[in-house]
Design a protein around this motif. Structure first.
Motif, PDB file in Angstrom:
ATOM      1  N   VAL A 180      -3.478   2.402  -7.287  1.00 32.04           N
ATOM      2  CA  VAL A 180      -3.782   3.838  -7.387  1.00 32.04           C
ATOM      3  C   VAL A 180      -3.542   4.504  -6.035  1.00 32.04           C
ATOM      4  CG1 VAL A 180      -5.481   3.476  -9.213  1.00 32.04           C
ATOM      5  CG2 VAL A 180      -6.228   3.513  -6.823  1.00 32.04           C
ATOM      6  N   ASN A 181      -3.332   5.803  -6.081  1.00 33.14           N
ATOM      7  CA  ASN A 181      -3.104   6.587  -4.870  1.00 33.14           C
ATOM      8  C   ASN A 181      -4.382   7.353  -4.545  1.00 33.14           C
ATOM      9  OD1 ASN A 181      -2.173   8.162  -2.784  1.00 33.14           O
ATOM     10  ND2 ASN A 181      -1.018   9.570  -4.110  1.00 33.14           N
ATOM     11  N   PHE A 182      -5.148   6.861  -3.572  1.00 31.10           N
ATOM     12  CA  PHE A 182      -6.414   7.510  -3.233  1.00 31.10           C
ATOM     13  C   PHE A 182      -6.167   8.916  -2.691  1.00 31.10           C
ATOM     14  CE2 PHE A 182      -9.619   8.703  -0.108  1.00 31.10           C
ATOM     15  CZ  PHE A 182     -10.794   8.546  -0.845  1.00 31.10           C
ATOM     16  N   ALA A 183      -5.061   9.133  -2.032  1.00 35.16           N
ATOM     17  CA  ALA A 183      -4.792  10.424  -1.381  1.00 35.16           C
ATOM     18  C   ALA A 183      -4.376  11.507  -2.363  1.00 35.16           C
ATOM     19  CB  ALA A 183      -3.717  10.253  -0.313  1.00 35.16           C
ATOM     20  N   VAL A 234      -4.838   7.389 -14.166  1.00 40.17           N
ATOM     21  CA  VAL A 234      -3.384   7.178 -14.226  1.00 40.17           C
ATOM     22  C   VAL A 234      -2.652   8.508 -14.108  1.00 40.17           C
ATOM     23  CG1 VAL A 234      -1.496   6.396 -15.709  1.00 40.17           C
ATOM     24  CG2 VAL A 234      -3.605   5.050 -15.552  1.00 40.17           C
ATOM     25  N   GLN A 235      -3.207   9.544 -14.753  1.00 39.12           N
ATOM     26  CA  GLN A 235      -2.561  10.857 -14.751  1.00 39.12           C
ATOM     27  C   GLN A 235      -2.579  11.488 -13.372  1.00 39.12           C
ATOM     28  OE1 GLN A 235      -4.160  13.559 -17.733  1.00 39.12           O
ATOM     29  NE2 GLN A 235      -3.776  15.327 -16.424  1.00 39.12           N
ATOM     30  N   ILE A 236      -3.686  11.350 -12.640  1.00 36.27           N
ATOM     31  CA  ILE A 236      -3.858  12.059 -11.365  1.00 36.27           C
ATOM     32  C   ILE A 236      -3.532  11.165 -10.169  1.00 36.27           C
ATOM     33  CG2 ILE A 236      -5.567  13.209  -9.900  1.00 36.27           C
ATOM     34  CD1 ILE A 236      -7.005  14.040 -12.519  1.00 36.27           C
ATOM     35  N   CYS A 237      -3.993   9.906 -10.200  1.00 35.20           N
ATOM     36  CA  CYS A 237      -3.840   9.013  -9.045  1.00 35.20           C
ATOM     37  C   CYS A 237      -2.807   7.915  -9.294  1.00 35.20           C
ATOM     38  CB  CYS A 237      -5.185   8.364  -8.701  1.00 35.20           C
ATOM     39  SG  CYS A 237      -6.496   9.534  -8.361  1.00 35.20           S
ATOM     40  N   GLY A 238      -2.111   7.998 -10.402  1.00 30.57           N
ATOM     41  CA  GLY A 238      -1.157   6.944 -10.733  1.00 30.57           C
ATOM     42  C   GLY A 238       0.107   6.987  -9.889  1.00 30.57           C
ATOM     43  N   THR A 239       0.696   5.800  -9.680  1.00 31.86           N
ATOM     44  CA  THR A 239       1.972   5.667  -8.968  1.00 31.86           C
ATOM     45  C   THR A 239       2.879   4.773  -9.811  1.00 31.86           C
ATOM     46  OG1 THR A 239       1.286   3.686  -7.755  1.00 31.86           O
ATOM     47  CG2 THR A 239       0.746   5.825  -6.768  1.00 31.86           C
TER      48      THR A 239
END
Length: 819
Positions: free
Chosen positions: A235-238, A396-401
């Motif tokens: 996941v993308n914490f940023a 997945v929608q917001i922090c997904g890569t």
């Protein structure tokens, strides 16, 4: 519980106005405490885009901006905001716009935008901050322009773009309505009471990429009935939280933290289940759901460190890994496994915690959380997997890569609560509610709430109801009856006159009400105060010599840890409060209960066995009893002023004051108060050491009396007006210095002379230097004796006989001699 109307209407949108919807909810038991507009009224503010921005030729802190607002030409606007720059989209107030007045403004008139000149440059509008639009407060909201999303449509009304015509609902929910602590939960109720269709939340089931799970062991099934979890990697914490989610959280009273935390909070407000997201890489081994061991400590997300131990038989539930405690079960996560900038892999947890295992635990550590508030009331144990799926979808929608993968859900169900059927008799419901109800009326009302209703084959009057898993409050028949009338609406209850004859309860003439006592004290110049019944233990020890006061298990403040056995401490605190604010003339009273230990106490007004809780009335006087004027000097209130007030309170009953000792009062200026031979309280001046200790400028005079004695009174009796005048004789006797006024009066009364109607002391004389008529340890007391007979004129012989009897009694009792 606070939420925006727009979010509620996404799930259920009845054809009702805002006020009609609020009234429906209130009449269904969900009290709407407040309706608040998201933004105040303003007009002609649109989305603008800065196309050019140059320095003002005549001002260092101003810029001249060319702004596109969707019109044929760009607007020339002078702006002083530090973040004004080319390319950003901002709210632009056009000429003629009316902005909300500043909250501090006295006249509260709208601020109208006009075409103007700023340092020689024409300004054709105004670029706005969030504070100027009235949608945010604080220094941050006023420091710069409100920057809008790049997708904002130039020229669109800012109210439409930011959905500022929304309304915030604030509900005041009772503890049995835990299923309404979410927007969807309230929508279920709205659908039930209005008949409008309910739109169930929809989300996709995430594709499982691997089967790895975090090992979980539930060691305390009485703590946790169900525990579900899932790993999500990459996941993308940023990632930035979307504006729509930030706005919804803000309108629910929740600030944005970071995307992962925001998603967890969002689902809690949406569906009602608190959850927690761990940093997977910070978990050591597996997780253990258990009771905390005495002495374990945990640093929480709020930065505080708590020591875990069992208190009063209540243990604290935790989630721990193989090395340490990581979370307070159902209340707050720990700092050690919190998500941070280094987080790449997460573990999503959703569980069912038994309400009894959560209740009161957060208050033990002097804080409260939204999670604890919900879990201690009860959260649906049947939907942990669905809610994890919803959280996964948003992660997945917001922090997904491109590297994001989703694991399988691991679900443990060691002790899910069983659902019990509850019987409802239609006749009983009609009797309790007080209106005509049929079996079908009850069936319709309960079915609309999502309850399964079936007929009882053995009783035509009875329904068997199966509550859904999220309704922890439906346990007995009366719970179902409440649901029936809630759904029908309290406003539909009929107004029926009472069938039974009613008669007022007359108060005995020998009793007066508490309010009569209050009114009389107010007429004497006292003001009523109302104080807490719990006080500092120091007051009890110093002012009441009470070494064993009634202690509180859970005081509202650490220093207010015992119940009071005297009202005096509260009155002294009021005096100190007024004195610190330069109000020196204080006359106050309080009527309230005190709490005494009494092994013989039984239930009645002594509502707890072993405790006696009588009502008392106490008063305090300090400052001037008589203000200064041109004719007289000021005089401070003293013992005799307050004594006169107490006597007025009991008039026409005769009080007796006897020298006494009290831990709060001056040892030489204190008296016990007696009526009909019964001690009913104390009066006196505050002890000098407490005056100094409590920092008082002067020593007040206080009294404390048993309220039952004050409210009792003698009935007046008819007496004929004397036909002949009374006779007065003066008598001066020499007695020892130690003889008191009370002893003198008792000695005269012991003569038992029916002709004596009144005795009053009018002079006290002590020998001066060279006067040999009395010794240095003697004094002269002069009294005026009134004698009379209502039917006949007294003879000199009768008068002389009575006075001789009085003198003989004084000589015998007090060794007095005629002066």
């Amino acid at each position: 519980m606070q939420f925006p109307e727009s979010w509620l209407r996404e799930f259920c949108n009845p054809p009702l106005t805002i006020q009609e919807l609020a009234d429906k909810l209130t009449m269904a038991g969900l009290e709407v405490e407040e309706l608040t507009a998201v933004a105040p009224a303003f007009s002609q503010v649109v989305v603008g885009e800065i196309k050019a921005c140059v320095q003002h030729p005549n001002a260092d802190r101003l810029r001249v901006c060319q702004v596109d607002v969707g019109q044929a030409a760009l607007l020339n606007i002078v702006c002083g905001a530090p973040n004004a720059r080319v390319g950003i989209k901002i709210p632009c107030a056009l000429v003629g716009a009316e902005l909300p007045a500043a909250k501090a403004a006295v006249d509260s008139q709208p601020f109208k935008i006009k075409l103007g000149q700023l340092r020689g440059v024409e300004s054709q509008g105004m670029l706005c901050s969030a504070k100027e639009l009235g949608i945010a407060e604080g220094a941050d909201a006023a420091q710069g322009l409100l920057e809008l999303a790049s997708s904002a449509v130039v020229g669109q009304s800012i109210r439409e773009h930011l959905n500022l015509d929304d309304t915030l609902f604030t509900l005041k929910l009772t503890p049995n309505l835990a299923h309404c602590l979410s927007v969807y939960g309230v929508a279920r109720e709205v659908a039930a009471i209005t008949g409008a269709p309910l739109v169930a939340p929809k989300w996709v089931t995430s594709k499982v990429d691997f089967t790895d799970v975090v090992p979980v062991k539930i060691e305390a099934p009485e703590l946790c009935g169900r525990f579900s979890g899932r790993i999500v990697r990459g996941v993308n914490f940023a990632a930035k939280t979307p504006e729509w989610m930030v706005d919804r959280l803000a309108r629910c009273g929740q600030r944005s933290v970071n995307a992962l935390v925001d998603i967890s909070n969002y689902v809690m407000f949406e569906l009602g289940r608190p959850s927690h997201i761990f940093d997977l890489d910070k978990i050591h081994g597996g997780l253990f759901v258990r009771w905390a061991k005495n002495g374990e400590s945990l640093t929480l997300l709020n930065g505080s460190t708590v020591t875990l131990e069992e208190k009063f038989g209540a243990k604290v539930g935790v989630i721990a890994d193989e090395q340490a405690v990581e979370s307070l079960a159902g209340i707050m996560g720990g700092d050690a496994t919190a998500v941070s900038e280094s987080t790449q892999n997460i573990y999503i947890e959703a569980a069912f915690w038994y309400p009894s295992s959560i209740a009161g635990r957060s208050r033990r550590f002097n804080f409260s959380t939204d999670a604890g508030h919900r879990f201690e009331r009860g959260v649906d144990p049947s939907t942990t997997i669905e809610h994890i799926e919803r959280i996964t979808q948003l992660v997945v929608q917001i922090c997904g890569t491109a590297q994001t993968t989703v694991g399988a859900i691991d679900d443990h169900q060691p002790n899910v609560p069983a659902i019990r059927n509850v019987a409802l008799r239609a006749s009983r419901a009609a009797k309790v509610i007080g209106m005509r109800l049929t079996k079908e009326d009850c069936r319709k009302a309960l079915s609309s709430l999502g309850l399964r209703v079936a007929d009882d084959l053995t009783d035509d009057d009875k329904l068997m109801v199966t509550p859904p898993a999220y309704r922890f409050d439906l346990q007995i028949e009366e719970d179902l009856i409440e649901e029936v009338i809630r759904t029908i609406g309290y406003d539909r209850l009929p107004t029926n006159k009472p069938l039974a004859p009613t008669a007022p309860k007359w108060r005995l003439e020998t009793k007066r009400s508490d309010f009569a006592v209050r009114r009389q004290l107010a007429a004497l110049g006292y003001q009523e105060t109302i104080n807490f019944s719990f006080v500092p233990e120091q007051w009890e020890l110093e002012l009441a010599a009470n070494k064993n006061p009634v202690r509180l298990t859970n005081p509202i403040a650490s220093q207010m840890n015992v119940m009071r056995s005297s009202l005096l401490g509260s009155l002294l605190a009021v005096m100190k409060y007024n004195q610190d604010r330069k109000a020196s003339d204080v006359r106050v009273f309080e009527l309230g209960r005190v709490f005494l230990r009494d092994a013989s106490a039984v239930d009645s007004d002594r509502s707890v066995k072993g405790l006696y809780q009588p009502l008392r009335v106490a008063g305090l006087a300090s400052g001037d009893a008589q203000p200064s004027n041109w004719a007289t000097r000021s005089r401070s209130a003293d013992f005799f002023d307050v004594r006169a007030d107490v006597e007025a309170l009991f008039a026409p009953q005769v009080l007796v004051f006897k020298a006494a000792q009290h831990p709060a009062l001056h040892p030489g200026r204190c008296a016990s108060v007696h009526v009909n031979g019964q001690a009913i309280g104390f009066i006196g001046e505050l002890h000098p050491k407490w005056k100094q200790s409590y920092g008082l400028a002067s020593a007040p005079v206080l009294f404390e009396l048993d309220l039952a004695a004050v409210t009792s009174r003698q009935l007046p009796t008819l007496q004929a007006v004397p036909k002949v005048p009374f006779v007065q004789r003066d008598l001066a006797v020499v007695v020892k210095e130690s003889i008191t006024h009370a002893q003198l009066m008792d000695a005269i009364a012991s003569a038992q002379q029916a002709l004596i109607k009144n005795v009053a002391l009018f002079d006290v004389y002590r020998a001066k230097a060279g006067d040999a008529s009395m010794a240095s340890d003697e004094k002269s007391l002069a009294v005026r004796v009134t004698l009379g007979d209502a039917e006949a004129t007294l003879l000199d012989s009768q008068i002389e006989a009575a006075m001789a009897a009085v003198l003989a009694a004084l000589s015998e009792k007090l060794k007095a001699r005629l002066r």
